[in-house]
Design an enzyme around this catalytic site. Sequence first.
Site, PDB file in Angstrom:
ATOM      1  CG  HIS A 144      17.943   7.743  11.610  1.00 29.49           C
ATOM      2  ND1 HIS A 144      19.168   8.221  11.973  1.00 29.49           N
ATOM      3  CD2 HIS A 144      17.636   6.783  12.523  1.00 29.49           C
ATOM      4  CE1 HIS A 144      19.574   7.592  13.068  1.00 29.49           C
ATOM      5  NE2 HIS A 144      18.663   6.703  13.405  1.00 29.49           N
ATOM      6  CG  ASP A 169      14.209   4.955  13.022  1.00 25.91           C
ATOM      7  OD1 ASP A 169      14.242   3.927  13.719  1.00 25.91           O
ATOM      8  OD2 ASP A 169      14.695   6.036  13.395  1.00 25.91           O
ATOM      9  CG  ASN A 172      17.112  -0.057  19.695  1.00 27.07           C
ATOM     10  OD1 ASN A 172      16.605  -0.811  18.862  1.00 27.07           O
ATOM     11  ND2 ASN A 172      16.643   1.153  19.931  1.00 27.07           N
TER      12      ASN A 172
HETATM   13  O1  DOR Z   1      13.348   7.814  17.573  1.00 26.92           O
HETATM   14  C1  DOR Z   1      14.012   6.790  17.682  1.00 26.92           C
HETATM   15  N1  DOR Z   1      13.491   5.690  18.240  1.00 26.92           N
HETATM   16  N2  DOR Z   1      15.266   6.786  17.240  1.00 26.92           N
HETATM   17  C2  DOR Z   1      16.097   5.761  17.477  1.00 26.92           C
HETATM   18  O2  DOR Z   1      17.227   5.825  17.091  1.00 26.92           O
HETATM   19  C3  DOR Z   1      15.631   4.589  18.258  1.00 26.92           C
HETATM   20  C4  DOR Z   1      14.178   4.454  18.158  1.00 26.92           C
HETATM   21  C5  DOR Z   1      13.607   3.489  19.160  1.00 26.92           C
HETATM   22  O3  DOR Z   1      14.156   2.388  19.295  1.00 26.92           O
HETATM   23  O4  DOR Z   1      12.590   3.806  19.768  1.00 26.92           O
HETATM   24 ZN    ZN Z   2      16.147   3.329  14.632  1.00 26.61          ZN
END
Ligand code: DOR
Ligand code: ZN
Length: 407
Positions: free
Chosen positions: A209, A282, A88
């Site tokens: 997660h 994460d 992402n």
């Molecule tokens: O808290 C999050 N941040 N959850 C996610 O799934 C994506 C991530 C991000 O890319 O900042």
């Molecule tokens: Zn993530």
Amino acid sequence: MAVITGAEIFIDGALQRLDVAFDEKIRAIGRNLEGEERIDCSGKIVLPGVIDVHVHVRDLEQSHKEDWASLGRAALSGGVTTVFAMPNTQPPLDSVERVRDYRRRAQASSLNAYVYGAITRENLQNLEELAPHVDAFKLYLGETTGQLVISDKKLHREIFKIIAQTEKILTVHAQRGGDPTDVTRHEADDILYVLDLAAAYETKLHLAHVTTQRAVEAILEAKKSKIDVSFETCPHYLYFTAKDREERGAWLKMNPPLATEEDREFLWWALGKGLIDIIATDHAPHTIEEKSVGYERAPAGVPGVEFLLPLLFDAVNADKISLARLVEVCCLNPAKRFGLPKGEIAVGLDADLVVVDPDIKKTIAREAVQSKCGWSPYEGLTLRGWPVMVVVRGRLQKKSSVRSSLK
Ligand code: DOR
Ligand code: ZN
């Protein structure tokens, strides 16, 4: 060939006083091994390098938050030698060209870098072509950083079917977005929905997660049937709860959100019992400025890659979990699940090692944070047991503070 001497090496589930000889692979384990370079690690513990299967490296257009070089420094300082980079990014890793470019960029890090492919409405027809170029695929069912959410159920079925054919692992962000209490309450339902899809299409599923007792129990139940599923939880779900978020606001805002104290205690219990497959961070860096605009407007995500091992090693020192369990969830299981020639100290495997001084006690301070985002949700925490040296495929990555202790 280099030889680590004098240390306790984690082999076959226990610490043993042996030498390890390696070039890019581990070549020998035994007593009085010979080698041109001898590294005296007396008083230290040697573990397999930590594998973090869930890291947001950013780079590209969000390199102000993190890039491969800064991520590399953060990971290595924490004993992480291998990462799986999430897709992402801005722009997302949704094509062969972008994945190739991302791999090239990863060389700035000295890490073993594995790369996730993004699934979007637009690239659905190209996933087969993309498959040989990625190490796994990621699907977002809940709103979060990036624009990769797919909510059409017909598309979900198509995606599970296509990815099953590629034989790659499909990692799913299953939890919906929205009000935190709501998300926590519905986590098990959202995960059951995904488990059904994996069962229907025989997709290799990894759940990202997982935060609640009910969701873990649903996954454990699914494992009894033929579903090929694994899951991870993250250190922040072991250390914080929704109560902490109420106090600290955006600094503990992430997706999925922090759950209840009962869930947190359950996760520790499940970890101790060997019921949790993988702990991944994460690692989702956002800058101090970005996080300082109030809960609603701040982006979701907290950094974590550099403290994964210290947090869990401290738990070993405190007798909360065994060292064997730590190695299972941070090294062995991730390697097994994603098919990597690493994750344990054994002849023939990649020489990814982390040397830990089990007695160093340090308090996490903002000034010492290596991630470009410049802060940590764990600031102020005092932990015992810190990495002092790492080896990535045979290459020594000494920390300056270490050299003296290595003579
Ligand atoms: O808290 C999050 N941040 N959850 C996610 O799934 C994506 C991530 C991000 O890319 O900042
Ligand atoms: Zn993530």
